[in-house]
Design an enzyme around this catalytic site. Structure first.
Site: not given
Ligand code: AMP
Length: 205
Positions: A14, A89, A123, A151, A162
């Site tokens: 996204k 969300r 990532r 992160r 998540r």
């Protein structure tokens, strides 16, 4: 002002795709995740309120998010369009924005779960310019040269949470926007430029 929503599981692309579309169209990219990370970095009251939820991969309470987005959008009176990345969300957030920020098109980026988990754990994120890149790109940010980090919420246990939060709370938005005839589903498991070309066609219709 045109409003485009980017929908998709964590890691679907996204943020990457919204940034590319912003560059092509001049529309303003609003990433609620990036805003929260910036607030956290600056140690603001909002950042402090969001921290525990973000660390666990949970959603930040709706009222905090909705107010923050509405405030941002209200500041953008001159924009031709906005690209909402990571908002809404859940259905409650979608209902809260209805009437106030009417949605034109919802781009649903579809990627298989196995690919997503792999993408997220490999990532890296640049705390300086907020760029995201694969671990294979090295330890320096490809955009600004600063050091990249993982992160906290891209660590394995948080990733799985998540994904569950996405399945339970965000995925119902697919049906919600499909019923309104606003949904366009794009296969996100292809080359980044091929995906963005498809998205751009929909945005410019
Ligand atoms: P993201 O970068 O979009 O994956 O967002 C990172 C984290 O910020 C999420 O796991 C949530 O804790 C929080 N967040 C971002 N957008 C929202 C939203 N619309 N509603 C609630 N929490 C959000």
């Amino acid at each position: 002002m045109k409003t485009i929503v980017f929908l998709g599981a964590p890691g679907a692309g996204k943020g990457t795709q919204a940034a590319k579309v912003a560059k092509e169209t001049g529309f303003i990219h609003i990433s609620t995740g990036d805003i929260f990370r910036a607030e956290l970095k600056n140690n603001t009251e909002l950042g402090k309120q969001a921290k525990d939820y973000m660390d666990k991969g949970e959603l930040v309470p709706d009222t905090l998010v909705v107010n923050m987005v509405e405030q941002k959008v209200a500041e953008l009176t001159d924009a031709n369009g906005i690209l909402l990345d990571g908002f809404p969300r859940n259905v409650e957030q979608a209902r809260a924005m209805e009437g106030r920020i009417p949605v034109d098109v919802v781009i649903n980026i579809q990627v298989n779960r196995d690919v997503l988990v792999n993408r997220l754990s490999s990532r890296r994120f640049c705390p300086t310019c907020q760029n995201t890149q694969p671990v294979s790109a090295g330890a320096a940010c490809q955009k600004c040269g600063a050091g990249v980090i993982q992160r906290d919420d891209d660590k394995e246990e948080v990733i799985l949470n998540r994904m569950t939060v996405y399945e339970q709370q965000t995925k119902p938005l697919i049906e919600y926007y499909d019923k309104q005839n606003r949904l366009v589903t794009i296969n996100g498991d292809r080359d980044i430029d091929v995906v963005s070309a498809d998205i751009l066609k929909e945005v410019q219709k």
